[in-house]
Design a protein around this motif. Structure first.
Motif: not given
Lengths: 348, 278, 340
Positions: C132-138, C202-204, C167-171
């Motif tokens: 959910l948090r990742k969906l918010e981020q996109v 943002k996540h380098n 793709a970003l789920l697991l940093d």
């Protein structure tokens, strides 16, 4: 969901209407109930009166409506052979056929999915090639021949020893081709009574043994088809982008094969399966004849051979009803499995 | 291989050591003799004899001929019905298309075998057993032809729909050609190769259907047997150990069908038409 | 040491008539948080390069040699089991066509949660919260509801956002994006690209961007590789290559851009087309199309036909071209003469 059901119901009614017209025409043109009721010796004037009384001189439409009204109440008249209401005759034979079909379906599902999936995952493996080869031969063998071969092998047994028994390889080959036989291949044994007209073969080992050969014969025609279908669909799905993406996500192969790929593979398989149910019922006629399995198929053949028109008509109507119900169920299952089909009948 | 089969069937009267239809040659005393490699066989009957004392090899040759005649005849009828209906449905579209395809759908959902059995039963009931036996070949052609036309119609319709969108059809129409002429002279030739390919598969299907009908007693009579009725007549004797009467014609049937199926595969590879799924 | 070091990567497709070399001698590096562009025509081997990093090339393809060092581990030759722990977890991918990338019969939430659960021992509820948090981020509107929806209920742009979220789920440390905007409407291409860049910054996260769009590469990446027929022919800082391309092929690509043409005249095409990989010309694969295969005085430069060019350093760039090498030599000789 409700719109879908209504649409399906309408479709089902349409199909039943067509079937009933055909069935009625058969009855109208071929069955002379007067002949059956009074025999040859009654004078023509009396027959005419009876005909008038029974409404047989009414216009076609009136007669059809009467037929349809009775049909809706599952009343199709009396069987000539059994001399009892045809519906009761058919219902008495129904469980045997349904059990045979159920056992066959079970066999097909349990075998075709693993074999199809395996031969898609390892298309070059020796075992896959073997399955593919066997399945093309299987498609070419008519179901009654498979049944006869099975009877010869497992019911009668092969005692034939063509190879020289005094050499090692000869006796080995002889052992290889001889079988003991002894499997039951006639009727359904002594099924256990459940309730009403329902006797089951699933409740006892003996009953299950009686089911083995007929079920294998009936499955032999469908199994190759489904194995090939599942393999072809699975191969296609495994090439897809979403399977590649799932691998890129680091998902285990087992999960990719059995969730991602298989779920997509099953969609067309379900559709074909729905269509094939009709074929399966048709083949019960052959299988039941070979094994003298006392189901609807055998009953139908007897009815044909003895021109029992009401029984033929009843069989057609009830089998038609079964087709319509199963096809609707299959569509329903398809809609539940495939999220892109909103159950309104239109793909979203 | 296929040619060998056809040749054997066509030349059956000359190839066969005996004439199974000639009662004079039948010796009832010689019934149920096994084939040559089993003890108790008679060298005159290399494949053994059936329950009526007919030479099995001759009967099979004649039976294969009957099976092939019915197979090809039924496919010719199917092709005729299927092509005409398929062209009409595909080219004219609209109500005719909807009606014909719905009819085909219903018929297919009942499976062709079921339809063949029902039609066969009706035909037999209408004509009575004796007449049916006398005209069994044309009647079986009719039954199987009627039962299996939808597959043709669908294939033809699909390829007509594909062809219809192409420009040469538009060109023909702008030239004011009548629609029959466009259908038969312009579209039909372009749908021939898929028709050709499914024809081989359909011949195999028709032979199996005929065998199934005969096996159920709705086909060729035993006095004039096809492979199916041979299998049926032999099946009654399988319990008494005379397996060859049923299994040898059975093996011949399987090989015949397999050969036709393989021929179909080969044709598909050679012609390589886009096969339209129904 | 860089985060990712690829050296002499060699990928082949085992076909019945023999091996086809899809990738030869490909070397590059990527640092943490760096953005690298890989450009080339279709068929140049860009996607093969991307897929071979995680050993995801389709069946007849295999890695024939070279090394892929990621964070001190050698990925080439690693078991599939061990690679699986890196895929989607430390290196994730974004595919070209969002309409095809998501499984049509699984819900968005299912496809996100399974990825989390494949790499971490967490419960369903927790995984759902992360998704959910990742969906918010996109920036997906009403993300809670999206989790239970299926791919067909989302537009192409939304689906690509979901894929970026996956793709970003697991940093991850690196994202490999294979033409991430090509299949989208032109109007939302920039939007998706901006989102991807913003999140990578943002996540380098290091980004390998594969594209045929020189414009995007020039705006977005710090360094770039130009590929032709399975080889890298030029690499270096993006700005230098764009401003002053050395390799004749790169020059041709730049000149073919519409903005380089005089209005009203034809676009400057490179004559001919890329050779197929199973029938490569000898020597430099580009020589049949190259305007510099013969010298200005008309004499033929035989090396172009006979010898595969090696990399020469030109400024901060590496170029594989005989003509460039020759010019650099000529420059160096007068320079040496003057110093003498």
């Amino acid at each position: 969901m409700i719109a879908f059901l209504i649409k399906r119901l309408f479709h089902a009614l349409l199909v039943m209407f067509v079937i009933s017209i055909i069935a009625f025409s058969i009855q109208d043109n071929l069955g002379d109930p007067i002949q059956q009721m009074v025999g040859q010796s009654v004078p023509e004037s009396e027959r005419e009166a009876l005909r008038e009384q029974l409404g047989l001189n009414d216009p076609f439409l009136v007669q059809y409506l009467r037929f349809a009204k009775n049909a809706a109440q599952l009343d199709f008249g009396y069987s000539y052979i059994f001399n009892e209401p045809t519906t009761e005759v058919v219902l008495r034979h129904l469980p045997a056929t349904l059990e045979l079909v159920a056992a066959t379906t079970l066999l097909i599902v349990l075998l075709s999915v693993p074999i199809g999936v395996y031969s898609a995952i390892r298309p070059r493996a020796l075992l896959s090639r073997f399955f593919m080869g066997v399945s093309i031969v299987g498609i070419s063998i008519p179901v009654f021949l498979t049944a006869i071969v099975l009877i010869q092998l497992f019911a009668i047994g092969v005692t034939w020893t063509p190879f020289p028994a005094d050499t090692g390889w000869g006796s080995w080959l002889n052992d290889l081709i001889t079988t003991d036989g002894g499997m039951p291949a006639y009727g359904r044994g002594d099924p256990v009574h459940v309730f009403g007209t329902w006797y089951t073969n699933f409740a006892s080992t003996e009953g299950l043994v009686y089911l083995v050969l007929p079920a294998i014969s009936l499955a032999s025609i469908m199994l190759p088809l489904f194995i090939r279908l599942i393999r072809a669909e699975m191969l296609e799905v495994l090439q897809s982008e979403y399977v590649k993406f799932a691998r890129a996500k680091g998902i285990s192969l087992r999960r990719i094969y059995f969730l991602h790929a298989l779920k997509n593979t099953m969609l067309p398989v379900i559709t074909v399966g729905g269509v094939q149910i009709g074929t399966l019922v048709a083949y019960t006629i052959l299988t039941e004849t070979v094994f003298q399995w006392p189901g609807m198929g055998l009953m139908f053949l007897n009815a044909i051979n003895r021109s029992d028109i009401p029984l033929i008509v009843t069989y057609l109507m009830i089998v038609g009803l079964i087709f319509v119900i199963t096809n609707t169920l299959v569509d329903l299952i398809y809609g539940l499995v495939n999220p892109t089909v909103k159950l309104t009948g239109k793909p979203a | 291989m296929f040619i060998v089969f056809v040749a054997c069937a066509v030349l059956a009267p000359w190839l066969a050591p005996m004439n199974p239809y000639d009662l004079a040659q039948i010796d009832i005393m010689a019934s149920e003799l096994p084939p040559f490699w089993i003890d108790g066989s008679d060298p005159a009957y290399r494949m053994g004899t059936d329950a009526q004392g007919r030479d099995l090899l001759s009967t099979i040759l004649y039976g294969a001929r009957v099976s092939l005649i019915i197979g090809f005849g039924a496919v010719a009828l199917q092709a005729l019905l299927g092509v005409v209906f398929g062209l009409m449905a595909g080219y004219l579209g609209g109500r005719i298309d909807a009606f014909l395809m719905r009819l085909a759908d219903i018929q297919l959902s009942f499976s062709t075998l079921m339809v063949a059995i029902v039609v066969g039963a009706l035909v037999k009931a209408i004509f009575g057993g004796a007449t049916f036996s006398a005209y069994a070949v044309p009647l079986l052609v009719l039954i199987i032809g009627l039962a299996e036309w939808p597959q043709y119609a669908r294939t033809v319709r699909a390829s007509v729909l594909a062809e219809k969108g192409k420009e040469y059809v538009d060109a023909a129409r702008t030239m004011g050609l009548p629609s029959q002429r466009i259908m038969f002279r312009h579209i039909l030739p372009n749908t021939l190769s898929p028709i050709f390919v499914i024809s081989t598969v359909q011949v195999a299907n028709a032979i199996i259907s005929e065998a199934a009908l005969s096996f159920l007693g709705l086909g060729m009579p035993e006095t004039h047997p096809s492979l199916g009725s041979l299998i049926k007549s032999g099946f009654d004797y399988i319990q008494s150990g005379s397996w060859w009467i049923t299994l040898i014609p059975g093996a011949v049937l399987v090989v015949l069908v397999l050969v036709i199926n393989l021929l179909g595969d080969w044709l598909r590879d050679v012609l390589n038409p886009r096969l339209y799924k129904g | 040491m860089s985060l990712l070091e690829v050296n002499n990567l060699d990928v082949r497709f085992a076909l019945r008539r023999g091996d086809v070399k899809a990738l030869r001698d490909v070397s590059f590096t990527l640092d943490r948080g760096e953005r690298l562009g890989i450009v080339g025509e279709s068929g140049a081997g860009k996607s093969v390069a991307a897929f071979s990093l995680l050993n995801l090339i389709a069946k007849p393809g295999y890695i024939a040699g070279g090394s892929i060092r990621f964070d001190g581990q050698e990925l080439n030759g690693m078991s599939d089991r061990a690679l699986r722990r890196i895929r989607g977890n430390r290196i994730s991918m974004i595919f070209q066509d969002p309409m095809m990338t998501l499984n049509p019969v699984l819900s968005i939430g299912e496809q996100m949660i399974e990825c989390l659960k494949a790499h971490r021992r967490i419960g369903r509820r927790e995984a759902r919260a992360i998704a959910l948090r990742k969906l918010e981020q996109v920036h997906i509107p009403s993300p809670e509801a999206r989790l239970d929806q299926y791919p067909h209920e989302l537009s192409g742009g939304m689906r690509q956002r979901v894929i970026i979220a996956i793709a970003l789920l697991l940093d991850p440390d690196i994202i490999i994006a294979d033409e991430p905007t090509t299949a989208l409407d032109v109007t939302i291409q920039a939007e998706i690209m901006d989102l991807l860049l913003e999140l990578c910054d943002k996540h380098n996260v290091g980004l390998i961007l594969i594209t045929h769009d020189l414009g995007v590469v020039s705006q977005v990446t710090q360094r770039m590789l130009v590929m032709y027929a399975g080889r890298v022919i030029e690499q270096g800082p993006t700005r230098e290559i764009i401003n002053d391309p050395q390799h004749p092929y790169t020059q041709g690509l730049m000149n073919a851009l519409p903005q380089m043409a005089t209005p009203g005249s034809r676009l400057n095409q490179i004559p001919g087309s890329m050779p197929s990989l199973d029938n490569l010309p000898s020597g430099c694969a580009f020589h049949p199309r190259c305007g510099f295969a013969s010298r200005p005085d008309g004499s033929e430069r035989a090396e172009c036909r006979t010898r595969v060019p090696e990399f020469v350093a030109s400024g901060n760039c590496q170029v594989a071209c005989h003509m460039v090498a020759e010019m650099l030599d000529q420059q160096r000789i007068p320079a040496e003469e003057t110093t003498r």
